[in-house]
Design a protein around this motif. Structure first.
Motif, PDB file in Angstrom:
ATOM      1  N   PRO A 236       0.802  -1.230   0.000  1.00 34.57           N
ATOM      2  CA  PRO A 236       0.000   0.000   0.000  1.00 34.57           C
ATOM      3  C   PRO A 236       0.832   1.275   0.000  1.00 34.57           C
ATOM      4  CG  PRO A 236      -0.966  -1.608   1.489  1.00 34.57           C
ATOM      5  CD  PRO A 236       0.344  -2.182   1.041  1.00 34.57           C
ATOM      6  N   ALA A 237       1.927   1.318   0.774  1.00 28.63           N
ATOM      7  CA  ALA A 237       2.756   2.525   0.811  1.00 28.63           C
ATOM      8  C   ALA A 237       3.428   2.760  -0.536  1.00 28.63           C
ATOM      9  CB  ALA A 237       3.801   2.416   1.917  1.00 28.63           C
ATOM     10  N   GLY A 238       4.000   1.711  -1.123  1.00 28.99           N
ATOM     11  CA  GLY A 238       4.662   1.851  -2.406  1.00 28.99           C
ATOM     12  C   GLY A 238       3.699   2.203  -3.518  1.00 28.99           C
ATOM     13  N   LEU A 239       2.531   1.573  -3.519  1.00 25.18           N
ATOM     14  CA  LEU A 239       1.530   1.888  -4.537  1.00 25.18           C
ATOM     15  C   LEU A 239       1.038   3.321  -4.388  1.00 25.18           C
ATOM     16  CD1 LEU A 239      -0.412  -1.480  -4.451  1.00 25.18           C
ATOM     17  CD2 LEU A 239       0.785  -0.558  -6.447  1.00 25.18           C
ATOM     18  N   GLY A 240       0.823   3.757  -3.138  1.00 25.45           N
ATOM     19  CA  GLY A 240       0.409   5.137  -2.913  1.00 25.45           C
ATOM     20  C   GLY A 240       1.446   6.116  -3.428  1.00 25.45           C
ATOM     21  N   ALA A 241       2.727   5.832  -3.154  1.00 25.53           N
ATOM     22  CA  ALA A 241       3.791   6.710  -3.630  1.00 25.53           C
ATOM     23  C   ALA A 241       3.833   6.720  -5.157  1.00 25.53           C
ATOM     24  CB  ALA A 241       5.132   6.249  -3.051  1.00 25.53           C
ATOM     25  N   ALA A 242       3.707   5.546  -5.776  1.00 27.78           N
ATOM     26  CA  ALA A 242       3.782   5.454  -7.235  1.00 27.78           C
ATOM     27  C   ALA A 242       2.639   6.213  -7.895  1.00 27.78           C
ATOM     28  CB  ALA A 242       3.771   3.986  -7.662  1.00 27.78           C
ATOM     29  N   VAL A 243       1.421   6.081  -7.359  1.00 29.56           N
ATOM     30  CA  VAL A 243       0.269   6.769  -7.940  1.00 29.56           C
ATOM     31  C   VAL A 243       0.476   8.276  -7.884  1.00 29.56           C
ATOM     32  CG1 VAL A 243      -2.161   7.334  -7.568  1.00 29.56           C
ATOM     33  CG2 VAL A 243      -1.422   4.938  -7.571  1.00 29.56           C
ATOM     34  N   SER A 527       6.023   3.493  12.717  1.00 28.40           N
ATOM     35  CA  SER A 527       4.876   3.754  11.844  1.00 28.40           C
ATOM     36  C   SER A 527       3.645   3.043  12.388  1.00 28.40           C
ATOM     37  CB  SER A 527       5.155   3.259  10.420  1.00 28.40           C
ATOM     38  OG  SER A 527       5.313   1.856  10.404  1.00 28.40           O
ATOM     39  N   VAL A 528       2.477   3.507  11.961  1.00 24.13           N
ATOM     40  CA  VAL A 528       1.213   2.876  12.342  1.00 24.13           C
ATOM     41  C   VAL A 528       0.955   1.745  11.340  1.00 24.13           C
ATOM     42  CG1 VAL A 528      -1.268   3.204  12.641  1.00 24.13           C
ATOM     43  CG2 VAL A 528       0.334   5.020  13.273  1.00 24.13           C
ATOM     44  N   LYS A 529       0.789   0.538  11.824  1.00 26.39           N
ATOM     45  CA  LYS A 529       0.676  -0.623  10.940  1.00 26.39           C
ATOM     46  C   LYS A 529      -0.769  -0.783  10.467  1.00 26.39           C
ATOM     47  CE  LYS A 529       5.026  -1.612  11.616  1.00 26.39           C
ATOM     48  NZ  LYS A 529       5.479  -0.443  12.363  1.00 26.39           N
ATOM     49  N   ARG A 530      -1.182   0.103   9.565  1.00 26.65           N
ATOM     50  CA  ARG A 530      -2.514   0.070   8.979  1.00 26.65           C
ATOM     51  C   ARG A 530      -2.408   0.427   7.503  1.00 26.65           C
ATOM     52  NH1 ARG A 530      -3.795  -2.417  12.798  1.00 26.65           N
ATOM     53  NH2 ARG A 530      -5.511  -2.082  14.264  1.00 26.65           N
ATOM     54  N   VAL A 531      -3.315  -0.112   6.690  1.00 27.06           N
ATOM     55  CA  VAL A 531      -3.289   0.147   5.252  1.00 27.06           C
ATOM     56  C   VAL A 531      -3.445   1.637   4.979  1.00 27.06           C
ATOM     57  CG1 VAL A 531      -4.475  -0.267   3.064  1.00 27.06           C
ATOM     58  CG2 VAL A 531      -4.140  -2.152   4.667  1.00 27.06           C
ATOM     59  N   ALA A 532      -4.404   2.278   5.654  1.00 22.90           N
ATOM     60  CA  ALA A 532      -4.673   3.691   5.389  1.00 22.90           C
ATOM     61  C   ALA A 532      -3.454   4.560   5.696  1.00 22.90           C
ATOM     62  CB  ALA A 532      -5.874   4.161   6.206  1.00 22.90           C
ATOM     63  N   SER A 533      -2.779   4.297   6.805  1.00 27.12           N
ATOM     64  CA  SER A 533      -1.614   5.111   7.151  1.00 27.12           C
ATOM     65  C   SER A 533      -0.466   4.851   6.182  1.00 27.12           C
ATOM     66  CB  SER A 533      -1.173   4.828   8.593  1.00 27.12           C
ATOM     67  OG  SER A 533      -0.822   3.469   8.755  1.00 27.12           O
ATOM     68  N   ALA A 534      -0.323   3.613   5.704  1.00 27.66           N
ATOM     69  CA  ALA A 534       0.727   3.310   4.731  1.00 27.66           C
ATOM     70  C   ALA A 534       0.503   4.074   3.426  1.00 27.66           C
ATOM     71  CB  ALA A 534       0.783   1.806   4.467  1.00 27.66           C
ATOM     72  N   VAL A 535      -0.751   4.072   2.953  1.00 31.89           N
ATOM     73  CA  VAL A 535      -1.068   4.823   1.731  1.00 31.89           C
ATOM     74  C   VAL A 535      -0.792   6.312   1.948  1.00 31.89           C
ATOM     75  CG1 VAL A 535      -2.931   5.521   0.175  1.00 31.89           C
ATOM     76  CG2 VAL A 535      -2.764   3.139   0.931  1.00 31.89           C
ATOM     77  N   GLY A 536      -1.190   6.817   3.108  1.00 27.73           N
ATOM     78  CA  GLY A 536      -0.967   8.227   3.409  1.00 27.73           C
ATOM     79  C   GLY A 536       0.510   8.584   3.434  1.00 27.73           C
ATOM     80  N   GLY A 538       2.877   7.015   1.851  1.00 22.91           N
ATOM     81  CA  GLY A 538       3.362   6.952   0.477  1.00 22.91           C
ATOM     82  C   GLY A 538       3.097   8.252  -0.259  1.00 22.91           C
ATOM     83  N   ALA A 539       1.892   8.792  -0.077  1.00 17.38           N
ATOM     84  CA  ALA A 539       1.542  10.071  -0.708  1.00 17.38           C
ATOM     85  C   ALA A 539       2.383  11.204  -0.122  1.00 17.38           C
ATOM     86  CB  ALA A 539       0.059  10.359  -0.513  1.00 17.38           C
ATOM     87  N   MET A 540       2.556  11.204   1.209  1.00 21.69           N
ATOM     88  CA  MET A 540       3.343  12.254   1.857  1.00 21.69           C
ATOM     89  C   MET A 540       4.793  12.218   1.381  1.00 21.69           C
ATOM     90  SD  MET A 540       4.275  12.813   5.895  1.00 21.69           S
ATOM     91  CE  MET A 540       2.606  12.438   6.413  1.00 21.69           C
ATOM     92  N   ALA A 541       5.326  11.025   1.165  1.00 21.62           N
ATOM     93  CA  ALA A 541       6.711  10.907   0.709  1.00 21.62           C
ATOM     94  C   ALA A 541       6.921  11.645  -0.604  1.00 21.62           C
ATOM     95  CB  ALA A 541       7.093   9.433   0.569  1.00 21.62           C
TER      96      ALA A 541
END
Length: 552
Positions: A236-243, A527-536, A538-541
């Protein structure tokens, strides 16, 4: 070929006509709309559709029908069209039953009556489900075939890789007549499996993941030498960053060692992710994110392992296991975590042959009627328990602590309590495994008394711990004592023996000890081990990547 069908089932003639009318108005140019007044007649219609070899996209069934209600119909219809999307039509008073149905028969959505105006309450739901159905692989198309042994770890590894990458395949046991014929045709014996025959007829014998990925159409080699941002890890974090990176015009490459989705992609159903009130499987969520990233122009590399990170002037160099390398202005580390291995006697020898790390949901049909054991006390283990309860005779959830309340979401605890075939065993650990060609017995230990109990089972699924696979960053990026990547204010200060921040300016919040290298998601310390926080994250990165690039 005939248009794909959308089937509605409702015993109320007025409701049946109304929903068929609304469906034809929106989708009639692309889909045939069929309707039936009862579950029995709908099943008969589906058998005819199946015999004609026609596709079915969506089934919409009313919950309250005599003889066979909507849940019962959808459960029976799954055997005929397992890939069709399933919707339950219900009144407000039955929403509790509808939510339960999501967990019992994997209903994709429920719709409240009335659905007026359809532009707001019907069409957005159907648009999403039809998009998911159209994106799923066509089971009627040429398929990859795997010939192997039921309890072979290498055979399991091939099946897992294809399943997690959503590549359709057909499993054939080596001792079945068809399996024997294919082995003979390939000039090999049953001792040489797994044998893979790709959709275009190419034969692979015990292939590596990279060989397999190349043959089934996944990209493994970069198209360019240099990128604006390289994202490592397609969870989720990597996909969020890529998008976010690709959508904002950055030349983006996403590098994944195994399969898109990470641990989240293996989840049978995620129900607490914002925007999905009826839940969504991890595979569905991450596949949509993968397609979204690709649509914006992200280059996705599969079965490609990054083994080294180097700073080279203003750029960063990633070296791959096969010897290739790429450069990038910035890097986002989103490699997530892996499940911790059990240390009990003999358990390692049964990995992939009865002991599975993660859900391995494609094994569910093989568990039918058996006792399944699951180790873990957090959400992943609880979700797996609910999922496997649909197939297994009984699911035993082994929890090291007193109960599930410490680390499992309340809604999952309620679901488990509502399933009579799930049994939670507190203070329990797996001490050993035993068997011949595969796992056949487990030895369980009560961690309060030390008492040992032996049980018969060929199914153990493990969801414990969170270990970051960051050894390849030794001496390059600062990490904590458990291997998680330190970022921002948590970085070592001047004088520390660890890799420390080298610039005058303060590091950005997600920046590692190497300027221009960021960490997001579970791999990041604290980090918070949740899908939503990982996506967030990734976007913040990517926001911080822009800030970094503008300052160069």
């Amino acid at each position: 070929m005939s248009k794909p069908a959308i089937l509605t089932v409702d015993d109320d003639p007025g409701v049946s006509r109304a929903i068929a009318r609304d469906l034809r108005r929106r989708y009639g140019d692309r889909f045939r709309v069929l309707r039936a007044p009862s579950g029995e007649e709908a099943l008969e219609a589906l058998r005819e559709v199946k015999l004609r070899g026609e596709p079915l996209a969506v089934m919409i069934a009313d919950y309250r029908m005599p003889a066979m209600n909507g849940v019962q119909f959808l459960e029976a219809a799954m055997d005929l069209f397992p890939l069709a999307r399933r919707v339950l039509l219900t009144a407000y008073a039955d929403t509790g039953a509808a939510i339960d149905a999501i967990n019992v028969v994997d209903v994709d959505h429920y719709l409240l009556k009335p659905w007026s105006p359809p532009e707001e309450k019907l069409y957005p739901v159907l648009d999403m489900l039809l998009e998911l159905w159209e994106a799923a692989p066509d089971p009627g198309a040429a398929e990859t075939r795997i010939v192997g042994h039921r309890w072979s770890a290498p055979s399991f590894a091939v099946r897992e890789f294809l399943a997690r990458n959503l590549v359709p395949y057909r499993w054939i046991a080596a001792d079945e007549p068809e399996g024997t014929q294919l082995l003979e045709a390939a000039g090999v014996t049953a001792a040489d499996v797994p044998l893979v025959i790709t959709a275009d007829g190419k034969v692979l014998l015990a292939p590596t993941e990279t060989e397999l990925a190349e043959r089934v159409g996944l990209r493994t080699s970069p198209a360019a030498d240099f990128y604006d941002v390289a994202v490592i890890g397609a969870g989720p974090a990597g996909l969020g960053a890529a998008v976010y990176a690709a959508s904002e015009g950055l030349r983006t490459v996403l590098v994944e060692r195994s399969a898109t989705g990470g641990q989240a992609g293996q989840s049978s159903r995620i129900e607490n992710y914002l925007g999905f009130p009826d839940g969504v499987s991890g595979a569905q969520l991450t596949e949509r994110a993968r397609r979204q990233a690709a649509r914006f122009g992200t280059e996705i590399l599969s079965a490609t392992e990054v083994v080294a990170l180097e700073a080279a002037g203003a750029g960063r160099v990633l070296r791959f296991g096969g010897g290739a390398s790429i450069g990038a202005h910035t890097v986002v580390l989103a490699t997530g975590v892996s499940y911790r291995r059990l240390t009990g006697a003999n358990l390692d020898s049964f990995a992939g042959a009865g002991v599975f790390y993660g859900s391995a949901s494609f094994e569910a049909a093989g568990c039918r009627g058996d006792d399944v054991y699951i180790v873990g006390g957090a959400n992943s283990a609880a979700q797996a328990a609910v999922f496997f309860s649909r197939y297994a005779s009984r699911v035993h959830l082994l929890v090291r602590g007193a109960d599930l309340t410490r680390s499992t979401s309340h809604y999952l605890i309620q679901q488990i309590e509502a399933v009579p075939t799930i049994e939670v065993h507190p203070y329990m650990e797996v001490a050993a495994g035993d068997g011949e060609s595969h796992l056949q017995q487990l030895t369980l230990r009560d961690n309060r008394t030390g008492e040992l109990t032996t049980v018969d089972s060929s199914w153990l699924f493990v969801f414990i711990g969170a270990e970051p696979q960051t050894q390849w960053l030794d001496g390059v990026v600062a990490r904590d004592g458990r291997g998680f990547v330190l970022t921002g204010p948590d970085l070592p200060q001047a004088g520390s023996r660890s890799a420390r921040w080298p610039l005058v300016r303060a590091p950005y919040h997600l920046e590692t000890s190497v300027p221009g290298v960021f960490a997001a998601g579970d791999v990041r310390a604290e980090s918070v081990k949740r899908v939503a926080s990982a996506v967030g994250e990734g976007a913040m990165a990517i926001t911080l990547v822009h800030r970094y690039l503008e300052a160069q």
